[in-house]
Design a protein around this motif. Structure first.
Motif, PDB file in Angstrom:
ATOM      1  N   VAL A 107      28.261  16.258  -9.888  1.00  0.00           N
ATOM      2  CA  VAL A 107      27.113  16.371  -8.986  1.00  0.00           C
ATOM      3  C   VAL A 107      27.599  16.867  -7.629  1.00  0.00           C
ATOM      4  CG1 VAL A 107      25.273  15.132  -7.783  1.00  0.00           C
ATOM      5  CG2 VAL A 107      25.809  14.567 -10.159  1.00  0.00           C
ATOM      6  N   GLU A 108      26.931  17.878  -7.090  1.00  0.00           N
ATOM      7  CA  GLU A 108      27.252  18.431  -5.780  1.00  0.00           C
ATOM      8  C   GLU A 108      25.973  18.582  -4.967  1.00  0.00           C
ATOM      9  OE1 GLU A 108      30.830  21.370  -5.884  1.00  0.00           O
ATOM     10  OE2 GLU A 108      29.358  22.047  -7.377  1.00  0.00           O
ATOM     11  N   PHE A 109      26.151  18.783  -3.665  1.00  0.00           N
ATOM     12  CA  PHE A 109      25.015  18.948  -2.761  1.00  0.00           C
ATOM     13  C   PHE A 109      25.123  20.292  -2.052  1.00  0.00           C
ATOM     14  CE2 PHE A 109      25.880  14.453  -3.185  1.00  0.00           C
ATOM     15  CZ  PHE A 109      24.624  13.906  -3.422  1.00  0.00           C
ATOM     16  N   SER A 110      23.990  20.985  -1.957  1.00  0.00           N
ATOM     17  CA  SER A 110      23.955  22.238  -1.212  1.00  0.00           C
ATOM     18  C   SER A 110      22.706  22.264  -0.344  1.00  0.00           C
ATOM     19  CB  SER A 110      23.971  23.446  -2.161  1.00  0.00           C
ATOM     20  OG  SER A 110      22.746  23.559  -2.859  1.00  0.00           O
ATOM     21  N   THR A 111      22.660  23.218   0.585  1.00  0.00           N
ATOM     22  CA  THR A 111      21.534  23.312   1.500  1.00  0.00           C
ATOM     23  C   THR A 111      20.292  23.836   0.786  1.00  0.00           C
ATOM     24  OG1 THR A 111      22.304  25.502   2.172  1.00  0.00           O
ATOM     25  CG2 THR A 111      22.987  23.620   3.523  1.00  0.00           C
ATOM     26  N   LYS A 112      19.147  23.503   1.339  1.00  0.00           N
ATOM     27  CA  LYS A 112      17.872  23.893   0.740  1.00  0.00           C
ATOM     28  C   LYS A 112      17.132  24.947   1.569  1.00  0.00           C
ATOM     29  CE  LYS A 112      13.690  23.864  -1.035  1.00  0.00           C
ATOM     30  NZ  LYS A 112      13.393  24.782  -2.153  1.00  0.00           N
ATOM     31  N   PHE A 113      17.098  24.785   2.884  1.00  0.00           N
ATOM     32  CA  PHE A 113      16.242  25.633   3.720  1.00  0.00           C
ATOM     33  C   PHE A 113      17.000  26.698   4.499  1.00  0.00           C
ATOM     34  CE2 PHE A 113      13.543  21.628   3.783  1.00  0.00           C
ATOM     35  CZ  PHE A 113      12.662  22.102   2.828  1.00  0.00           C
ATOM     36  N   GLU A 114      18.288  26.776   4.357  1.00  0.00           N
ATOM     37  CA  GLU A 114      19.050  27.773   5.091  1.00  0.00           C
ATOM     38  C   GLU A 114      18.925  29.136   4.409  1.00  0.00           C
ATOM     39  OE1 GLU A 114      23.030  26.433   5.820  1.00  0.00           O
ATOM     40  OE2 GLU A 114      22.368  24.505   6.649  1.00  0.00           O
ATOM     41  N   GLU A 115      19.102  30.199   5.167  1.00  0.00           N
ATOM     42  CA  GLU A 115      18.955  31.551   4.626  1.00  0.00           C
ATOM     43  C   GLU A 115      19.962  31.822   3.517  1.00  0.00           C
ATOM     44  OE1 GLU A 115      16.963  34.221   5.090  1.00  0.00           O
ATOM     45  OE2 GLU A 115      15.612  32.983   6.269  1.00  0.00           O
ATOM     46  N   GLN A 116      21.107  31.212   3.607  1.00  0.00           N
ATOM     47  CA  GLN A 116      22.156  31.385   2.607  1.00  0.00           C
ATOM     48  C   GLN A 116      22.624  30.008   2.155  1.00  0.00           C
ATOM     49  OE1 GLN A 116      26.434  33.749   2.201  1.00  0.00           O
ATOM     50  NE2 GLN A 116      25.203  33.988   4.030  1.00  0.00           N
ATOM     51  N   ASP A 131      20.158  35.887   9.084  1.00  0.00           N
ATOM     52  CA  ASP A 131      19.426  36.899   8.309  1.00  0.00           C
ATOM     53  C   ASP A 131      20.413  37.903   7.720  1.00  0.00           C
ATOM     54  OD1 ASP A 131      17.587  38.528   7.143  1.00  0.00           O
ATOM     55  OD2 ASP A 131      16.807  39.372   9.023  1.00  0.00           O
ATOM     56  N   TRP A 132      20.996  37.556   6.581  1.00  0.00           N
ATOM     57  CA  TRP A 132      21.977  38.446   5.964  1.00  0.00           C
ATOM     58  C   TRP A 132      21.322  39.664   5.325  1.00  0.00           C
ATOM     59  CZ3 TRP A 132      21.454  39.449   0.813  1.00  0.00           C
ATOM     60  CH2 TRP A 132      20.710  38.543   0.048  1.00  0.00           C
ATOM     61  N   ARG A 133      20.051  39.559   4.934  1.00  0.00           N
ATOM     62  CA  ARG A 133      19.392  40.689   4.267  1.00  0.00           C
ATOM     63  C   ARG A 133      19.297  41.905   5.184  1.00  0.00           C
ATOM     64  NH1 ARG A 133      16.956  36.146   3.081  1.00  0.00           N
ATOM     65  NH2 ARG A 133      16.780  35.438   0.921  1.00  0.00           N
ATOM     66  N   ALA A 134      19.189  41.657   6.490  1.00  0.00           N
ATOM     67  CA  ALA A 134      19.121  42.777   7.432  1.00  0.00           C
ATOM     68  C   ALA A 134      20.418  43.564   7.454  1.00  0.00           C
ATOM     69  CB  ALA A 134      18.809  42.248   8.831  1.00  0.00           C
ATOM     70  N   LEU A 135      21.492  42.969   6.946  1.00  0.00           N
ATOM     71  CA  LEU A 135      22.794  43.626   6.931  1.00  0.00           C
ATOM     72  C   LEU A 135      23.065  44.330   5.607  1.00  0.00           C
ATOM     73  CD1 LEU A 135      24.846  40.703   8.538  1.00  0.00           C
ATOM     74  CD2 LEU A 135      23.846  42.689   9.699  1.00  0.00           C
ATOM     75  N   CYS A 136      22.142  44.192   4.661  1.00  0.00           N
ATOM     76  CA  CYS A 136      22.329  44.766   3.323  1.00  0.00           C
ATOM     77  C   CYS A 136      21.493  46.038   3.222  1.00  0.00           C
ATOM     78  CB  CYS A 136      21.920  43.755   2.245  1.00  0.00           C
ATOM     79  SG  CYS A 136      22.302  44.277   0.565  1.00  0.00           S
ATOM     80  N   GLU A 137      22.162  47.181   3.245  1.00  0.00           N
ATOM     81  CA  GLU A 137      21.434  48.457   3.300  1.00  0.00           C
ATOM     82  C   GLU A 137      20.757  48.829   1.989  1.00  0.00           C
ATOM     83  OE1 GLU A 137      22.291  53.150   4.355  1.00  0.00           O
ATOM     84  OE2 GLU A 137      23.622  51.573   5.100  1.00  0.00           O
ATOM     85  N   PRO A 138      21.405  48.777   0.824  1.00  0.00           N
ATOM     86  CA  PRO A 138      20.688  49.178  -0.395  1.00  0.00           C
ATOM     87  C   PRO A 138      19.726  48.097  -0.868  1.00  0.00           C
ATOM     88  CG  PRO A 138      22.911  48.466  -0.942  1.00  0.00           C
ATOM     89  CD  PRO A 138      22.815  48.462   0.562  1.00  0.00           C
ATOM     90  N   ASP A 139      18.657  48.525  -1.498  1.00  0.00           N
ATOM     91  CA  ASP A 139      17.717  47.611  -2.147  1.00  0.00           C
ATOM     92  C   ASP A 139      17.936  47.669  -3.658  1.00  0.00           C
ATOM     93  OD1 ASP A 139      16.540  46.884   0.233  1.00  0.00           O
ATOM     94  OD2 ASP A 139      14.943  48.379   0.096  1.00  0.00           O
TER      95      ASP A 139
END
Length: 340
Positions: A166-175, A287-295
């Motif tokens: 069992v591990e814990f990770s973030t829920k509401f963060e962008e990444q 906002d990592w998506r703004a850094l990702c040029e291709p869709d």
């Protein structure tokens, strides 16, 4: 709250009382945290709604508290067993979801919990793993001995675990990011990590037992929870082909099929996503998506049809009921295997 489910509020939650609302399961899909991909997968939403409802009923039969109230059929809330057609909407209780402020690239969970009080959606995902496949991120975070494996190094092949991790990770963060126990404890607020881990293990047990009954293997998954007036309840949706990984006769039977397909056919986009996430993390950006040029590119129609059959045939098998007009599971899995 989610990129592929629509969220409708009938009565808003208050600091003291749970609200009422509905999930509307769309046919959209999301991989690699991208959000909605270019295509829809026909009947995907209904298959997830039906599987989630079935699992919530199993949990409640075991005395595990949840936010589930039923599925919506002909405008009314009812049990899945009483619905003639595959549902698309699920009725749920709602907790508060305060804003999570960001300042200088850091998330302010203290402010979140000031507003949350005693009634809130816990900003964590609780992840459980029954196996560790090749390429799993767990291999970079823990040594084999830490998960009770008698090995100094991770083997190349997938390994089964004697006890779930069992591990814990973030829920509401962008990444999403995995957390130490100390970090997770601070983010959980009034909820205790021991109670969250116990709930995750119980959900894992129930879903694993159901999968075994119908010939599937349950590999891993996650839960989300709400906290209300001292009680922790299972929230969101559990045990579907999006939240969990299942396999059948050694073949993947989940959203993992779409992930792997994109890795093979759109490797440049997948690599760009990874690079953008890394750049954002290094620069303290959210906002990592703004850094990702291709869709991402759309899928071919035959791939969409194959994915749809995989979701619906898998749901029929899991439910033990021909709720969808779908091929048998062997045929659906074989067709998905041909995409490799």
């Amino acid at each position: 709250m989610t990129s592929v489910k629509e969220f409708r509020v009938e009565r808003a939650a208050t600091p003291d009382e749970l609200g009422r609302g509905r999930f509307v399961f769309t046919d959209a899909y999301s991989i690699f945290d991208w959000g909605r991909m270019p295509d829809a997968i026909p009947e995907k939403g209904r298959s997830l709604c039906a599987m989630g409802a079935h699992n919530f009923s199993l949990l409640e039969a075991e005395g595990i508290p949840t936010h589930y109230r039923g599925v919506v059929a002909d405008g009314s809330v009812t049990d899945l067993e009483d619905a003639d057609d595959a549902p698309r909407e699920m009725a749920i209780d709602l907790a508060q979801v305060p804003d999570l402020p960001v300042e200088d690239g850091a998330y302010d969970y203290g402010a979140f919990h000031v507003d949350a009080g005693d009634n809130y959606l816990i900003p964590l995902e609780i992840v459980f793993r029954n196996s560790v496949p090749e390429g799993s991120s767990l291999r970079s975070r823990r040594d084999p001995e830490a998960v009770s494996l008698d090995a100094a190094e991770w083997p190349d092949e997938s390994v089964e675990l004697s006890e779930p991790v069992v591990e814990f990770s973030t829920k509401f963060e962008e990444q999403d990011r995995y957390l130490t126990r100390k970090e997770a404890d601070a983010i959980a607020g009034r909820a205790t990590l021991d109670e969250l881990a116990t709930l995750a293990r119980e959900v894992n047990r129930v879903v694993t037992e159901r999968a075994e009954e119908v010939g599937l293997t349950h590999e891993d998954g996650k839960i989300e929870c709400l906290y209300h007036d001292g009680e922790v309840r299972v929230a969101d949706v559990v045990g579907t082909f999006d939240e969990n990984r299942f396999s059948y006769d050694g073949h993947e039977l989940s959203k993992e099929v779409l992930r792997q397909y994109h890795k093979r056919t759109q490797s440049e986009w997948v690599a760009a996503v990874g690079e953008a996430k890394g750049e954002a993390a290094e620069g303290g950006k959210t906002d990592w998506r703004a850094l990702c040029e291709p869709d991402p590119e759309p899928l071919a129609q035959d791939v969409i049809a194959t994915a749809s059959d995989l979701y619906t045939a898998g749901a029929n098998a899991y439910l033990g009921r021909e709720l969808f007009d779908a091929p048998d599971l062997n045929s659906a899995v074989a067709a998905a295997g041909a995409l490799e």
